[in-house]
Design a protein around this motif. Structure first.
Motif, short mmCIF file in Angstrom:
data_model
loop_
_atom_site.label_atom_id
_atom_site.label_comp_id
_atom_site.label_asym_id
_atom_site.label_seq_id
_atom_site.Cartn_x
_atom_site.Cartn_y
_atom_site.Cartn_z
N PRO A 147 -34.28 -28.16 29.10
CA PRO A 147 -33.41 -28.90 30.01
C PRO A 147 -32.88 -30.19 29.40
CG PRO A 147 -35.68 -29.38 30.52
CD PRO A 147 -35.71 -28.39 29.38
N VAL A 148 -31.82 -30.69 30.00
CA VAL A 148 -31.31 -32.02 29.70
C VAL A 148 -31.92 -32.97 30.73
CG1 VAL A 148 -29.27 -33.49 29.58
CG2 VAL A 148 -29.13 -31.09 28.82
N PRO A 149 -32.86 -33.85 30.34
CA PRO A 149 -33.36 -34.83 31.29
C PRO A 149 -32.20 -35.71 31.76
CG PRO A 149 -34.77 -34.73 29.36
CD PRO A 149 -33.53 -33.97 29.03
N PHE A 150 -32.09 -35.88 33.07
CA PHE A 150 -30.91 -36.56 33.61
C PHE A 150 -31.32 -37.58 34.67
CE2 PHE A 150 -27.15 -37.38 36.03
CZ PHE A 150 -26.11 -37.24 35.13
N GLY A 193 -28.48 -43.35 33.58
CA GLY A 193 -27.41 -42.75 32.78
C GLY A 193 -27.92 -41.80 31.72
N GLU A 194 -29.25 -41.61 31.66
CA GLU A 194 -29.80 -40.66 30.69
C GLU A 194 -29.22 -39.28 30.93
OE1 GLU A 194 -34.09 -38.92 29.09
OE2 GLU A 194 -33.96 -39.76 31.10
N GLY A 195 -28.81 -38.62 29.85
CA GLY A 195 -28.33 -37.25 29.93
C GLY A 195 -26.84 -37.11 30.17
N VAL A 196 -26.16 -38.18 30.52
CA VAL A 196 -24.72 -38.08 30.81
C VAL A 196 -23.95 -37.58 29.59
CG1 VAL A 196 -22.62 -39.40 31.32
CG2 VAL A 196 -24.69 -39.77 32.68
#
Length: 197
Positions: A173-176, A181-184
């Protein structure tokens, strides 16, 4: 970035017909889908440099608010498509069946669909419904990536355990986090890559 809400579709006949590529967002109710969309589009109700940017996708404490398929046109070159959240128990059986049929007809038949972004709440990990979604997308050969939302809510050890669990059920997964703003940027890279194919 020019962003406009185009329409809420309650049937396939109402889907846009201009054939722009589409990126769909799907996940359980209350997974943070509206917050993710607003973060990707850099929209919030916070004041920045003396201006206030209105949220495009409406966030709510009440799950199940999205009851149609919402289309947002981005820079007149693509659509972000917000699908109804699944697993919302307070909706009637008939409503849930309608949402399911509408979402499946969109995901199966929409030629413009380039990528599905599947959202999973990192705090809870994948549910049985999330796993069913992954199986369904794989069985229908629909490209997808996974966003692990609310990544700012967990401490490091718990976060790593949850990411491993999501990876075993879906894909890495993309940690978001809509807060940090993490993962943007990582999600935008996945979207741009899908649009290029």
């Amino acid at each position: 970035m020019a962003v406009e809400f185009v329409l809420s579709a309650h049937s396939a006949e109402q889907f846009p017909r201009d054939r722009l590529p589409e990126i769909a967002f799907v996940g359980r109710s209350n997974v943070g889908k509206s917050s993710l969309l607003n973060a990707l589009l850099q929209r919030s109700r916070r004041r920045k440099a003396g201006t206030e940017r209105k949220q495009l996708a409406k966030t709510s404490q009440t799950p199940g608010k999205t009851r149609a398929i919402n289309f947002f046109r981005i820079d007149r070159r693509l659509y972000f498509v917000d699908l109804p959240g699944y697993g919302f128990a307070k909706a009637s059986h008939a409503e849930r069946e309608h949402w399911k049929r509408l979402a499946e007809s969109y995901l199966l038949r929409r030629e413009q669909l380039k990528l599905v972004v599947a959202l999973v709440d990192i705090r809870h990990g994948p549910t049985a419904l999330d796993r069913q979604l992954a199986d369904w997308l794989e069985a229908n050969e629909q490209p997808f990536c996974v966003a692990a939302t609310k990544s700012d809510k967990l401490k490091r050890a718990a976060r790593l355990r949850s990411i491993r669990s999501i990876e075993e059920s879906f894909a890495p997964p993309v940690p978001f986090s809509a807060i940090s703003g993490e993962g943007v940027q990582q999600l935008w890279r996945a979207i741009d890559s899908a649009l290029a194919t």
